[in-house]
Scaffold this motif. Sequence first.
Motif, PDB file in Angstrom:
ATOM      1  N   LEU A 171       0.839  -1.206   0.000  1.00  0.00           N
ATOM      2  CA  LEU A 171       0.000   0.000   0.000  1.00  0.00           C
ATOM      3  C   LEU A 171       0.871   1.252   0.000  1.00  0.00           C
ATOM      4  O   LEU A 171       0.615   2.201  -0.747  1.00  0.00           O
ATOM      5  CB  LEU A 171      -0.919   0.004   1.217  1.00  0.00           C
ATOM      6  CG  LEU A 171      -2.139  -0.896   1.118  1.00  0.00           C
ATOM      7  CD1 LEU A 171      -2.884  -0.916   2.426  1.00  0.00           C
ATOM      8  CD2 LEU A 171      -3.044  -0.389   0.009  1.00  0.00           C
ATOM      9  N   ALA A 193       2.458   1.753  -3.482  1.00  0.00           N
ATOM     10  CA  ALA A 193       1.582   2.282  -4.527  1.00  0.00           C
ATOM     11  C   ALA A 193       1.209   3.738  -4.242  1.00  0.00           C
ATOM     12  O   ALA A 193       1.250   4.581  -5.148  1.00  0.00           O
ATOM     13  CB  ALA A 193       0.326   1.422  -4.630  1.00  0.00           C
ATOM     14  N   SER A 194       0.868   4.042  -2.974  1.00  0.00           N
ATOM     15  CA  SER A 194       0.444   5.420  -2.706  1.00  0.00           C
ATOM     16  C   SER A 194       1.635   6.366  -2.792  1.00  0.00           C
ATOM     17  O   SER A 194       1.504   7.503  -3.249  1.00  0.00           O
ATOM     18  CB  SER A 194      -0.248   5.519  -1.350  1.00  0.00           C
ATOM     19  OG  SER A 194       0.645   5.201  -0.336  1.00  0.00           O
ATOM     20  N   ALA A 220       4.247   6.031  -4.807  1.00  0.00           N
ATOM     21  CA  ALA A 220       4.537   6.259  -6.228  1.00  0.00           C
ATOM     22  C   ALA A 220       3.535   7.244  -6.818  1.00  0.00           C
ATOM     23  O   ALA A 220       3.906   8.163  -7.560  1.00  0.00           O
ATOM     24  CB  ALA A 220       4.489   4.930  -6.973  1.00  0.00           C
ATOM     25  N   THR A 221       2.244   7.075  -6.463  1.00  0.00           N
ATOM     26  CA  THR A 221       1.222   7.976  -7.007  1.00  0.00           C
ATOM     27  C   THR A 221       1.428   9.401  -6.505  1.00  0.00           C
ATOM     28  O   THR A 221       1.356  10.354  -7.277  1.00  0.00           O
ATOM     29  CB  THR A 221      -0.179   7.485  -6.600  1.00  0.00           C
ATOM     30  OG1 THR A 221      -0.264   6.104  -6.871  1.00  0.00           O
ATOM     31  CG2 THR A 221      -1.238   8.218  -7.357  1.00  0.00           C
ATOM     32  N   GLN A 277       4.337  11.071  -8.213  1.00  0.00           N
ATOM     33  CA  GLN A 277       3.957  11.465  -9.575  1.00  0.00           C
ATOM     34  C   GLN A 277       3.128  12.754  -9.551  1.00  0.00           C
ATOM     35  O   GLN A 277       3.379  13.681 -10.322  1.00  0.00           O
ATOM     36  CB  GLN A 277       3.134  10.326 -10.174  1.00  0.00           C
ATOM     37  CG  GLN A 277       2.769  10.500 -11.600  1.00  0.00           C
ATOM     38  CD  GLN A 277       3.837   9.934 -12.495  1.00  0.00           C
ATOM     39  OE1 GLN A 277       4.855   9.483 -12.005  1.00  0.00           O
ATOM     40  NE2 GLN A 277       3.608   9.963 -13.785  1.00  0.00           N
ATOM     41  N   LEU A 278       2.165  12.815  -8.624  1.00  0.00           N
ATOM     42  CA  LEU A 278       1.294  13.998  -8.538  1.00  0.00           C
ATOM     43  C   LEU A 278       2.106  15.232  -8.210  1.00  0.00           C
ATOM     44  O   LEU A 278       1.938  16.289  -8.825  1.00  0.00           O
ATOM     45  CB  LEU A 278       0.228  13.782  -7.465  1.00  0.00           C
ATOM     46  CG  LEU A 278      -0.900  12.831  -7.814  1.00  0.00           C
ATOM     47  CD1 LEU A 278      -1.819  12.656  -6.621  1.00  0.00           C
ATOM     48  CD2 LEU A 278      -1.678  13.381  -8.993  1.00  0.00           C
ATOM     49  N   ARG A 322       4.218  16.339 -11.185  1.00  0.00           N
ATOM     50  CA  ARG A 322       3.439  16.973 -12.258  1.00  0.00           C
ATOM     51  C   ARG A 322       2.994  18.367 -11.842  1.00  0.00           C
ATOM     52  O   ARG A 322       2.996  19.299 -12.643  1.00  0.00           O
ATOM     53  CB  ARG A 322       2.235  16.102 -12.596  1.00  0.00           C
ATOM     54  CG  ARG A 322       2.643  14.778 -13.156  1.00  0.00           C
ATOM     55  CD  ARG A 322       1.456  14.040 -13.643  1.00  0.00           C
ATOM     56  NE  ARG A 322       1.069  14.499 -14.975  1.00  0.00           N
ATOM     57  CZ  ARG A 322       0.594  13.696 -15.917  1.00  0.00           C
ATOM     58  NH1 ARG A 322       0.454  12.416 -15.666  1.00  0.00           N
ATOM     59  NH2 ARG A 322       0.256  14.172 -17.079  1.00  0.00           N
ATOM     60  N   GLN A 323       2.611  18.487 -10.562  1.00  0.00           N
ATOM     61  CA  GLN A 323       2.215  19.807 -10.043  1.00  0.00           C
ATOM     62  C   GLN A 323       3.370  20.791 -10.189  1.00  0.00           C
ATOM     63  O   GLN A 323       3.198  21.921 -10.653  1.00  0.00           O
ATOM     64  CB  GLN A 323       1.828  19.661  -8.572  1.00  0.00           C
ATOM     65  CG  GLN A 323       1.518  20.955  -7.868  1.00  0.00           C
ATOM     66  CD  GLN A 323       0.123  21.423  -8.158  1.00  0.00           C
ATOM     67  OE1 GLN A 323      -0.748  20.618  -8.449  1.00  0.00           O
ATOM     68  NE2 GLN A 323      -0.105  22.716  -8.104  1.00  0.00           N
ATOM     69  N   GLU A 348       3.794  21.806 -13.769  1.00  0.00           N
ATOM     70  CA  GLU A 348       2.765  22.745 -14.232  1.00  0.00           C
ATOM     71  C   GLU A 348       3.022  24.143 -13.707  1.00  0.00           C
ATOM     72  O   GLU A 348       2.818  25.133 -14.406  1.00  0.00           O
ATOM     73  CB  GLU A 348       1.392  22.258 -13.787  1.00  0.00           C
ATOM     74  CG  GLU A 348       0.901  21.122 -14.657  1.00  0.00           C
ATOM     75  CD  GLU A 348      -0.557  20.824 -14.393  1.00  0.00           C
ATOM     76  OE1 GLU A 348      -1.149  21.470 -13.515  1.00  0.00           O
ATOM     77  OE2 GLU A 348      -1.089  19.949 -15.093  1.00  0.00           O
TER      78      GLU A 348
END
Lengths: 98, 304
Positions: A75, A78-79, A81-82, A85-86, A89-90, A93
């Motif tokens: 868990l 996965a969290s 890594a996510t 990534q977020l 990307r933020q 941007e």
Amino acid sequence: MTEWLLDGLSWLPLAGGLLFFAAGSIGLLRFPDVYSRLHALTKADTLGFGLVAAGLACRAGSLWEVAQLLLIWLLVLASGATACQLLARQAREEEGDG
Amino acid sequence: MAEGLFDLVLAGLLLMLAGGALYGRSLYTSILLFVTFGLVLALVWARLGAVDLALAEAAIGAGLTGALLFAALARQGRAPEGEFDLACRRRGLAAAAVLLPVLWLMLSSLAPLAERDSPLPELALAALPHSGVEHPVTAVLLNYRAWDTLLELAVLLLALLGARQLGSGRLDTARPWPQLRAWNAHLAPLLVLVGGFLLWRGSSAPGGAFQAGALLAAGVVSLRLAHLLPPLRWSFWPLRLLVLLGLALFLAVAAAGAWLGQGWLSYPAGWAKPLILAIEVAATLSIAASLSLLVVGERREPAP
């Protein structure tokens, strides 16, 4: 005998995990930009925590506890890594805006 | 020795995080530190042996309040920074005027805690066989002090109504990235599963309606943020019914007890367990619906 062996063996991944956590923390504090900091942080999160979980699994009382540790690690993996990534990307941007 | 050191580090970290959350550089930083504060506080509760509180703190204090604060920040837009400083002293005075009398009132009721052995735990454990559940905390929450829990649900409903009056209608969420979508699609069922487990376990071990409701709400919020759910409208009537369900059932049981049975909120003998379970399930659904609405609820903008 097996208990004693496992106990000794568990120090190896535990020490390795602590090393990764220390390196990750230093990287988070010292690296210059968002991406390399994230890189350092996620190493600590995934590998460091994985090693600590493996070390603790060697000392677990039952297979059920080992399964729980494995589930927690998956868990977090996965969290983490996510979330990484977020955040990356933020950051990209925001760079694009400014 | 090692445990004492760990506790000291936790306590120090807690104070530092609290200071950081209060005096953070920006609201965003403050919220992040507040969430971290909640998680460390959950660890502290767990170290103190209060597992119920640790679960509630992690699920509600850190998780949902954090999401709520971020949602508020996103809705607020860019607030003018200068106006806060002007009102700061007056706000401090107002807070002192409210908090000092409350502190004075509460200190007197804290006095029994100074004697180290309170009679309450033994009383709670002694009455446990008649309470209908096996876990003392659940027995306190839903049997001995059910009145408090009933009022808590009413407070939650009032908070929801207040937020509905004040809140602006729309929460603009960015188009979700594929990875977030994929992860949330896997995470949400897991959250529902764990929420159901906590609810079910509540009668015999730490867990219960508030924790389970918060986890269900977290599942709904993560699905909504990944755009896997349609917008949650305040005006959708089944949702309103769900919000009212917990309080309505609790009040109905209480009133039925007052009218037909021994009195307000005293369950008839032998019926305690099914009644408590029904109230817990209804309260969980209500709490989940209320918290989801608070975070991601939307109102259709009136046509100009």
